[in-house]
Design a protein around this motif. Structure first.
Motif, PDB file in Angstrom:
ATOM      1  N   ASP A  97       0.836  -1.212   0.000  1.00 52.19           N
ATOM      2  CA  ASP A  97       0.000   0.000   0.000  1.00 52.19           C
ATOM      3  C   ASP A  97       0.866   1.257   0.000  1.00 52.19           C
ATOM      4  O   ASP A  97       0.564   2.232  -0.696  1.00 52.19           O
ATOM      5  N   ARG A 101       0.912   4.115  -2.849  1.00 51.94           N
ATOM      6  CA  ARG A 101       0.693   5.529  -2.532  1.00 51.94           C
ATOM      7  C   ARG A 101       1.832   6.396  -3.054  1.00 51.94           C
ATOM      8  O   ARG A 101       1.620   7.521  -3.519  1.00 51.94           O
ATOM      9  N   ASN A 234      -3.307   8.024   3.969  1.00 51.41           N
ATOM     10  CA  ASN A 234      -3.851   6.740   4.401  1.00 51.41           C
ATOM     11  C   ASN A 234      -4.266   6.866   5.854  1.00 51.41           C
ATOM     12  O   ASN A 234      -3.560   7.490   6.651  1.00 51.41           O
ATOM     13  N   ASP A 237      -1.678   6.401   8.541  1.00 54.26           N
ATOM     14  CA  ASP A 237      -0.485   7.248   8.625  1.00 54.26           C
ATOM     15  C   ASP A 237      -0.514   8.084   9.898  1.00 54.26           C
ATOM     16  O   ASP A 237      -1.573   8.550  10.311  1.00 54.26           O
ATOM     17  N   ASP A 277      -9.174   2.919   3.076  1.00 55.50           N
ATOM     18  CA  ASP A 277      -8.382   3.764   3.971  1.00 55.50           C
ATOM     19  C   ASP A 277      -7.533   4.782   3.220  1.00 55.50           C
ATOM     20  O   ASP A 277      -6.832   5.580   3.841  1.00 55.50           O
ATOM     21  N   ASP A 278      -7.560   4.740   1.894  1.00 59.80           N
ATOM     22  CA  ASP A 278      -6.768   5.668   1.086  1.00 59.80           C
ATOM     23  C   ASP A 278      -7.623   6.827   0.608  1.00 59.80           C
ATOM     24  O   ASP A 278      -8.791   6.649   0.253  1.00 59.80           O
TER      25      ASP A 278
END
Length: 452
Positions: A97, A101, A234, A237, A277-278
């Motif tokens: 992921d 990103r 995300n 993060d 979640d992005d």
């Protein structure tokens, strides 16, 4: 030494290229095999391109060197499986992921990435599973082999004595520099003006003007202004400002936020897309200007801190923890870190304002508080601390023990790996394409291939 560093680096290298894109241009064939693990021609080509993109210095015969790296990796994976070494699937997913990103950040949007790769995001994630898993297994197996390898002072001296005198490295002047940073607080009227500017820009965006164009024109975030203010977040993060982060995730696709205050300044945020979640957003940042009065107040505060440092009533690390308002300082103890993570930097790696300040300083001295800009372009006031300055010199054990010991340890680890493989190569089924028969460094692998 260069080969040792190269082999270790390529075992650990991460995926930084769209392999699906690269495969469009490579006619694939199997060029190597270790056990049931195959090596494709595209694997070698992609790895070489990855290294070029990262600015790595390539060896004279990159095809041979990267084939050796792939053979090493496959053998480590087989041994890891034999030794029942496990990997965390969630950790692999998180790393994939993060890589995706990074690609989205580089190419501007999910759509642009998918267009360039010719694959959907889900397909790209699936493509990355095997190489990421193999890389993690290889790394863990390598760590297991080398976990007990240490280096003693006697070995470091023997390594240094073995370097021909005319081949000793020459080190340029290096510095150890620390800083304590505070941020002048802008006047409320100035903050109100920055917020008003953003509200006016928001009205322009809502009336139909492209947000990315407005970001390029007005945003003071130098890192994203050329990409139209794009940021990829995300939900897991942790490095983002909480106010900015929470606001972004509350918005719907296409929605523009009200003005948000963060530690960097004031923002308006527009959500481009959401996927689990992005989230991809564009933002426009305005940094309120500080007046001379606010700067003077911060200078007076740091002048008091400087007096305590000079008097010895407080140590530098304690002062950083207590007074510095730069979040990065909390992790580095206030020291400026070089690209390799060490506290030694060369002068060309420093901000020009810092260079002017330290020019006439002696080790152990603290500068007067001075106004400067941080890495994000925000006004700040800082004390600069020159801990140490080395003179240009030929390597010697007294001044360069840490660097020499690192090289000695790297060589010892490489020799350990070489011995480990020499004892095991004949236990694997090895296949190498005849096109690699001229690779001298692949001697043991070629012999094992012929036997099979």
């Amino acid at each position: 030494m260069k080969k040792i560093i190269f082999i270790l680096a390529t075992i650990l290298i991460t995926v930084t290229q769209l392999s699906a894109q690269a495969k469009k241009f490579v006619v694939d064939q199997i060029v190597g095999k270790v056990g049931d693990r195959i090596i494709l021609k595209s694997d070698i080509s992609n790895a070489i391109e990855d290294a070029r993109r990262q600015g790595m210095e390539l060896p004279e015969n990159p095809n041979c060197a990267f084939m050796e790296s792939e053979l090493v990796k496959k053998a480590l994976v087989l041994q890891a499986e034999k030794d029942s070494i496990t990997i965390d699937e969630e950790e692999i997913e998180a790393k994939i992921d993060m890589q995706i990103r990074s690609f989205i950040q580089n190419y501007g949007s999910r759509e642009a990435l998918e267009d360039i790769a010719g694959r959907s995001i889900d397909q790209l994630k699936e493509d990355f599973k095997r190489p990421f898993k193999e890389r993690e297994l290889a790394n863990k197996m390598r760590e297991k082999i080398l976990e007990t390898i240490k280096i003693s002072p006697i070995e470091v001296k023997a390594y240094f004595d073995g370097i021909p005198k005319d081949s000793l490295p020459y080190y340029e002047s290096e510095l150890e520099i620390g800083k304590i940073v505070v941020y002048p607080k802008p006047d409320r009227e100035v903050e109100s003006y920055a917020a008003k500017e953003l509200n006016d820009i928001k009205k322009q965006a809502e009336s139909g003007k492209p947000f990315e164009r407005l970001a390029s024109l007005y945003s003071e975030d130098k890192g994203t202004e050329q990409q139209g203010g794009v940021l990829n977040l995300n939900r897991n993060d942790k490095q983002w400002d909480p106010a900015f982060f929470q606001t972004a995730f509350k918005l719907k696709e296409g929605q523009i936020s009200n003005v948000v205050k963060s530690k960097f300044g004031f923002h308006i945020i527009k959500v481009i897309s959401k996927n689990g979640d992005d989230i991809a957003v564009r933002h426009i940042l305005k940094i309120p200007m500080v007046t001379d009065d606010e700067v003077k107040e911060s200078i007076e505060k740091l002048d008091s801190v400087r007096s305590k440092l000079i008097a010895g009533t407080i140590q530098f690390g304690e002062a950083v923890s207590k007074y510095s308002e730069d979040d990065d300082d909390k992790f580095s103890g206030g020291m400026v870190l070089g690209p390799d993570g060490s506290s030694y930097v060369t002068i060309d790696q420093l901000d020009k304002n810092m260079i002017a300040v330290i020019k006439d300083m002696k080790p152990g001295q603290y500068s007067q508080p001075l106004k400067m800009k941080d890495n994000n372009g925000k006004d700040c006031v800082a004390i600069i601390y020159l801990r140490n300055r080395t003179n240009p010199h030929v390597a010697n054990l007294k001044d360069d023990y840490n660097k020499i010991s690192q090289h000695a340890l790297a060589e010892k680890k490489q020799n350990t790996l070489t011995k480990w493989f020499a004892e095991r190569i004949n236990t694997y089924y090895i296949f190498l394409d005849p096109s690699y028969s001229g690779c001298d460094d692949l001697g043991p692998w070629l012999k094992a291939s012929v036997k099979n």
